[in-house]
Design a protein around this motif. Structure first.
Motif, PDB file in Angstrom:
ATOM      1  N   GLN A 224      16.277 -15.708 -55.418  1.00  0.00           N
ATOM      2  CA  GLN A 224      14.925 -15.876 -55.972  1.00  0.00           C
ATOM      3  C   GLN A 224      14.457 -14.551 -56.543  1.00  0.00           C
ATOM      4  OE1 GLN A 224      11.830 -17.703 -53.472  1.00  0.00           O
ATOM      5  NE2 GLN A 224      13.388 -18.276 -51.997  1.00  0.00           N
ATOM      6  N   THR A 225      13.684 -14.623 -57.596  1.00  0.00           N
ATOM      7  CA  THR A 225      12.888 -13.463 -57.985  1.00  0.00           C
ATOM      8  C   THR A 225      11.501 -13.722 -57.400  1.00  0.00           C
ATOM      9  OG1 THR A 225      12.047 -14.459 -59.991  1.00  0.00           O
ATOM     10  CG2 THR A 225      14.192 -13.328 -60.158  1.00  0.00           C
TER      11      THR A 225
ATOM     12  N   GLY B 151       8.587 -21.542 -56.880  1.00  0.00           N
ATOM     13  CA  GLY B 151       8.897 -22.809 -57.569  1.00  0.00           C
ATOM     14  C   GLY B 151      10.241 -23.339 -57.097  1.00  0.00           C
ATOM     15  N   GLY B 152      10.410 -24.665 -57.138  1.00  0.00           N
ATOM     16  CA  GLY B 152      11.707 -25.260 -56.773  1.00  0.00           C
ATOM     17  C   GLY B 152      11.782 -25.613 -55.303  1.00  0.00           C
TER      18      GLY B 152
ATOM     19  N   SER C  58      16.172 -13.417 -51.867  1.00  0.00           N
ATOM     20  CA  SER C  58      16.719 -12.150 -52.382  1.00  0.00           C
ATOM     21  C   SER C  58      15.639 -11.226 -52.937  1.00  0.00           C
ATOM     22  CB  SER C  58      17.796 -12.417 -53.437  1.00  0.00           C
ATOM     23  OG  SER C  58      17.452 -13.550 -54.198  1.00  0.00           O
ATOM     24  N   SER C  59      14.437 -11.751 -53.234  1.00  0.00           N
ATOM     25  CA  SER C  59      13.363 -10.860 -53.696  1.00  0.00           C
ATOM     26  C   SER C  59      12.672 -10.183 -52.511  1.00  0.00           C
ATOM     27  CB  SER C  59      12.318 -11.655 -54.489  1.00  0.00           C
ATOM     28  OG  SER C  59      11.547 -12.455 -53.606  1.00  0.00           O
TER      29      SER C  59
ATOM     30  N   CYS D 298      20.363 -21.849 -54.718  1.00  0.00           N
ATOM     31  CA  CYS D 298      20.187 -21.978 -53.264  1.00  0.00           C
ATOM     32  C   CYS D 298      21.414 -22.679 -52.672  1.00  0.00           C
ATOM     33  CB  CYS D 298      18.921 -22.792 -53.028  1.00  0.00           C
ATOM     34  SG  CYS D 298      18.637 -23.176 -51.329  1.00  0.00           S
ATOM     35  N   GLU D 299      21.915 -22.150 -51.569  1.00  0.00           N
ATOM     36  CA  GLU D 299      23.063 -22.795 -50.908  1.00  0.00           C
ATOM     37  C   GLU D 299      22.851 -22.819 -49.406  1.00  0.00           C
ATOM     38  OE1 GLU D 299      26.931 -21.135 -51.756  1.00  0.00           O
ATOM     39  OE2 GLU D 299      26.652 -21.525 -53.908  1.00  0.00           O
ATOM     40  N   ALA D 300      23.192 -23.951 -48.791  1.00  0.00           N
ATOM     41  CA  ALA D 300      23.128 -24.048 -47.324  1.00  0.00           C
ATOM     42  C   ALA D 300      24.296 -23.271 -46.724  1.00  0.00           C
ATOM     43  CB  ALA D 300      23.225 -25.509 -46.907  1.00  0.00           C
ATOM     44  N   VAL D 301      24.097 -22.693 -45.528  1.00  0.00           N
ATOM     45  CA  VAL D 301      25.264 -22.142 -44.809  1.00  0.00           C
ATOM     46  C   VAL D 301      26.067 -23.342 -44.281  1.00  0.00           C
ATOM     47  CG1 VAL D 301      24.049 -20.012 -44.164  1.00  0.00           C
ATOM     48  CG2 VAL D 301      24.083 -21.946 -42.562  1.00  0.00           C
TER      49      VAL D 301
END
Ligand SMILES: Cc1ncc(COP(=O)(O)OP(=O)(O)O)c(N)n1
Ligand code: TZP
Ligand code: MG
Length: 485
Positions: free
Chosen positions: A43-44, A112-113, A13-14, A51-54
């Motif tokens: 995310q920034t 990160g993540g 999203s960033s 976070c999500e899978a389709v």
């Protein structure tokens, strides 16, 4: 028709990484862009929030659509959310074994993540269908279980991945320590290549792995060999760095597509695991634009051609016969009487012994020839290249000329690489800067104009002269085309 490149990965999203960055990279190649979203991430620039899978159905529906109406010419993979996506994808890829696949195994993000939940079985299944895998060092450690303490650990780890059946492993060097320079290393069953940037960027570019892998996929779609695709992709990333905007003291981001790379953006390339070659000095050509360059295989041919007037000529004897030494000696004496710049192909020791004007060497010859001895003896050096990687390998040697080939299909020599064509020739010519260039391979009267138009200094031919019915007439016609360019 422009080739189609499909990118499969996550949204960011960033806008700094993932599919956004892939698109910026693909834009540099004029390829048709298709995409499949594997996961959605919030995310920034500095933090992964969610976070999500389709869904599985959505993933497969997108894949089916992205293979319509025709399959893509290359695929770039980024973050895949889970094993189900991997197995769905590999089932489809197995129906299309010829499509090159580049996987940047985004196991953690620059914000990160972690985005992916892949099992080792899922990873191994996917790797078996990958053409170029681009892990960074922490990812290489994770994928292989190695603790990487030395260059030889890295070599062993990369070769472990090659045994899983991927064709090339490009270990990206963003995390390398000071002892080992910041460089990307390509490992495959045949060779190792090192790609060293000309300058170290002050900040990390967000999504640089995405940029690199998408550029490699795009170049593979355009039929570049893997090392050339990587070399050009490195230049795209360096060009991206040059226009990136700082986010903070540590990171920068791209808000545009990288401009067309210029010479400063291309990496220095080393074949093998050695260090940079030491600086040598080869004398320049007497005429830096020598025009038509016949390549012939006997002193008899030199006797026939030299009176027709050439600034440059080559003796290329490929079958070693008893009289080799005498032939080379006679050829050198003969060319001197015509003040023609004679290059001896391959046989550099004899060229030194008889004080030839110059030596021509190919890429493999470079592994064994004593370049320091050639430079010390004051001989000129011409070197063959067949693409971006080889060109970036030899540019720092500053040879007396660089040969670029093969431009068109040739019957004279079995070539392991693809014909380069005149568009790439023009790009190589620009990269060579002040170093004189020689185009070679399949050049004849019907296509010489397009070669000369690229600005090369010289045009080397074999059969356009040796198989012509009327040699003096063929020579005059070829020279005429070069002169009138
Ligand atoms: C002018 C010129 N360009 C390329 C070659 C090829 O050299 P190399 O790659 O060493 O291959 P061989 O000629 O040795 O088969 C050349 N000879 N001249
Ligand atoms: C020696 C060599 N190296 C690259 S192409 C080539 C042969 C060129 O011969 P031709 O001009 O007949 O295509
Ligand atoms: Mg050779």
């Amino acid at each position: 028709m422009n080739p189609v490149v499909l990118t499969i990965g996550g949204t960011d999203s960033s806008g700094g990484a993932g599919l956004h960055q892939d698109m910026r990279s693909m834009q540099c190649f004029n390829v048709v862009q298709r995409s499949v979203v594997s996961l959605i991430s919030a995310q920034t620039q500095t933090k992964l929030l969610h976070c999500e899978a389709v869904s599985d159905d959505m993933f497969i529906a997108q894949l089916d659509a992205a293979f319509c109406p025709e399959p893509p010419d290359a695929i770039k993979l980024g973050a895949l959310a889970n094993d189900t996506q991997v197995y769905q994808l590999v089932a489809l890829l197995n129906q299309h074994p010829d499509i090159p696949v580049v996987w940047d195994p985004v196991l953690s993000t620059s914000a990160g993540g972690s985005l992916s939940q892949l099992s080792f079985d899922g990873i191994a299944t996917l790797i078996s269908r990958v053409t170029v895998l681009t892990p960074n060092l922490p990812e290489l450690e994770y994928l292989t279980g190695f603790a990487l303490r030395s260059d030889s650990d890295e070599l062993e780890a990369a070769h472990q991945l090659l045994t899983l059946d991927c064709k090339h492993v490009l270990v990206t060097g963003g995390h390398r320590n000071q002892a080992s320079p910041l460089c990307d290393k390509l490992y495959n069953q045949e060779n190792t290549w090192q790609f060293l940037p000309h300058s170290k960027a002050a900040r990390t570019l967000r999504g640089s792995g995405c940029l690199l892998a998408s550029a490699i996929a795009s170049a593979l779609a355009l039929h570049y060999d893997a090392e050339d695709a990587i070399c050009y992709a490195e230049a795209v990333v360096a060009s991206g760095f040059s226009v990136a905007t700082p986010v903070n003291d540590d990171i920068c981001h791209l808000i545009q597509s990288p401009p067309t790379p210029r010479s400063v953006h291309f990496p220095q390339v080393i074949k093998g695991l050695g260090r940079k070659p030491s600086a040598l000095k080869f004398p320049p050509l007497r005429m830096t634009n020598p025009g038509l360059y016949p390549v012939v295989d006997s002193v008899e041919w030199l006797r026939q051609l030299l009176p027709l007037g050439f600034d440059i000529i080559q003796l290329r004897i490929k079958s070693v016969s008893d009289g080799l030494s005498e032939q080379i000696r006679d050829a050198i004496q003969l060319a001197e009487t015509f003040s023609t710049q004679l290059f001896i192909n391959d046989h550099w020791q004899l060229a030194i012994e008889y004080n030839a004007y110059g030596v021509h060497l190919g890429q493999d010859d470079l592994e064994t020839a004593d370049l320091a001895a050639i430079a010390k003896a004051g001989l000129r050096l011409g070197i063959s290249t067949h693409g971006y990687a080889e060109l970036c390998r030899v540019l720092p040697l500053k040879p007396s000329y660089i040969a670029l080939g093969h431009i068109f299909p040739t019957r004279t020599k079995a070539m392991p690489s693809q014909p380069q064509g005149t568009q790439r020739l023009a790009d190589y010519q620009r990269l060579c800067g002040e170093i004189p260039t020689v185009a070679i391979g399949g050049i004849a009267l019907h296509n010489i104009d397009s070669v000369v138009a690229t600005g090369v200094s010289s045009v080397a031919v074999v059969t356009a002269i040796t198989e012509s019915a009327d040699v003096p007439q063929a020579v005059e016609a070829l020279k005429g085309r070069i002169a009138h360019a």
